[in-house]
Write a protein that holds these residues in place. Structure first.
Motif, PDB file in Angstrom:
ATOM      1  N   ALA A 154       2.911   0.999  -0.012  1.00  0.00           N
ATOM      2  CA  ALA A 154       3.192  -0.439   0.056  1.00  0.00           C
ATOM      3  C   ALA A 154       4.327  -0.810  -0.898  1.00  0.00           C
ATOM      4  N   VAL A 155       4.316  -0.265  -2.096  1.00  0.00           N
ATOM      5  CA  VAL A 155       5.383  -0.546  -3.060  1.00  0.00           C
ATOM      6  C   VAL A 155       6.722  -0.054  -2.512  1.00  0.00           C
ATOM      7  N   ASP A 156       6.724   1.144  -1.925  1.00  0.00           N
ATOM      8  CA  ASP A 156       7.953   1.693  -1.368  1.00  0.00           C
ATOM      9  C   ASP A 156       8.478   0.831  -0.226  1.00  0.00           C
ATOM     10  N   VAL A 157       7.593   0.384   0.661  1.00  0.00           N
ATOM     11  CA  VAL A 157       8.009  -0.441   1.792  1.00  0.00           C
ATOM     12  C   VAL A 157       8.543  -1.783   1.297  1.00  0.00           C
ATOM     13  N   LEU A 158       7.863  -2.389   0.330  1.00  0.00           N
ATOM     14  CA  LEU A 158       8.312  -3.682  -0.181  1.00  0.00           C
ATOM     15  C   LEU A 158       9.628  -3.580  -0.952  1.00  0.00           C
ATOM     16  N   ARG A 159       9.951  -2.410  -1.445  1.00  0.00           N
ATOM     17  CA  ARG A 159      11.234  -2.191  -2.127  1.00  0.00           C
ATOM     18  C   ARG A 159      12.346  -1.842  -1.152  1.00  0.00           C
ATOM     19  N   GLY A 160      12.038  -1.783   0.132  1.00  0.00           N
ATOM     20  CA  GLY A 160      13.066  -1.521   1.139  1.00  0.00           C
ATOM     21  C   GLY A 160      12.995  -0.157   1.775  1.00  0.00           C
ATOM     22  N   GLY A 161      12.032   0.658   1.406  1.00  0.00           N
ATOM     23  CA  GLY A 161      11.896   1.970   2.031  1.00  0.00           C
ATOM     24  C   GLY A 161      11.481   1.834   3.490  1.00  0.00           C
ATOM     25  N   ARG A 162      12.011   2.694   4.316  1.00  0.00           N
ATOM     26  CA  ARG A 162      11.685   2.644   5.745  1.00  0.00           C
ATOM     27  C   ARG A 162      11.411   4.054   6.252  1.00  0.00           C
ATOM     28  N   GLY A 163      10.477   4.151   7.200  1.00  0.00           N
ATOM     29  CA  GLY A 163      10.203   5.435   7.825  1.00  0.00           C
ATOM     30  C   GLY A 163      11.324   5.799   8.784  1.00  0.00           C
ATOM     31  N   GLU A 164      11.603   7.075   8.882  1.00  0.00           N
ATOM     32  CA  GLU A 164      12.649   7.528   9.790  1.00  0.00           C
ATOM     33  C   GLU A 164      12.064   7.735  11.171  1.00  0.00           C
ATOM     34  N   ALA A 165      12.862   7.470  12.184  1.00  0.00           N
ATOM     35  CA  ALA A 165      12.437   7.697  13.557  1.00  0.00           C
ATOM     36  C   ALA A 165      12.256   9.189  13.789  1.00  0.00           C
TER      37      ALA A 165
END
Length: 189
Positions: free
Chosen positions: A87-98
């Motif tokens: 959650a912290v990573d996603v809220l900091r702008g991290g995104r999963g790769e396709a």
């Protein structure tokens, strides 16, 4: 001439114009951070595992530094930790790769025949394990799974399935002390 305000361009490219009404703002924000759904799932599973571990009945004789609650506590805490870090990573702008696997064709539809065959094999094994015992139901499970996944060696596959099932039965029943139903073969094995 009026222009709509835009947000500064991000790392993924130019920003889209902001809507004046703000009606789709929350929905768009969630759509861009869809990985938060995985975080919620991990968090819910962690809470479920920890709740189950706390309500587990433990005999006084089994208590000690490492008991039956140890592994559920570690797994539940790990699920909570991973969910929070994601959650912290996603809220900091991290995104999963396709998906970028070279052996995966994303344009091909799902192979529902294989999925349904495997589902039928698993359900059949679950129904048959009581009356037939693990050695026979396990052999049917292994043979059916091999067939559903594309193996067409009708002479070899049943023999390998029977050997694998008997090996699994002996390991669990005799070596690990986990009793499995023997079925009609109980007297023979």
């Amino acid at each position: 001439m009026t222009t709509e305000p835009t947000e500064p361009a991000g790392p993924t490219g130019p920003a889209e114009p902001a809507t004046a009404s703000g009606g789709g703002g929350a929905r768009a924000w969630l759509r861009e951070r869809s990985e938060l759904g995985v975080c919620l799932l991990l968090f819910a599973l962690g809470v479920l595992v920890l709740t189950d571990a706390l309500t587990m009945d433990v005999d006084i004789a089994q208590r000690g530094p490492i008991g039956p609650r140890t592994v559920p506590f570690v797994v539940g805490a790990g699920l909570l930790l991973v969910g929070a870090l994601l959650a912290v990573d996603v809220l900091r702008g991290g995104r999963g790769e396709a998906e970028g696997g070279e052996d995966v064709d994303l344009d091909e539809p799902a192979d529902w025949r294989t999925v349904l065959l495997l589902t039928g094999v698993f359900l059949g094994a679950a129904v048959l394990i009581g009356p037939l015992g693990f050695p026979i139901a396990g052999a049917l499970l292994f043979w059916g799974a091999a067939y559903a996944l594309g193996s067409r060696h009708h002479g070899r596959d049943p023999l390998i399935a029977a050997g694998l099932s008997l090996f699994t039965y002996f390991v669990f029943d005799n070596l690990l002390g986990v009793p499995l139903p023997g079925g009609p073969l109980m007297g023979v094995l």
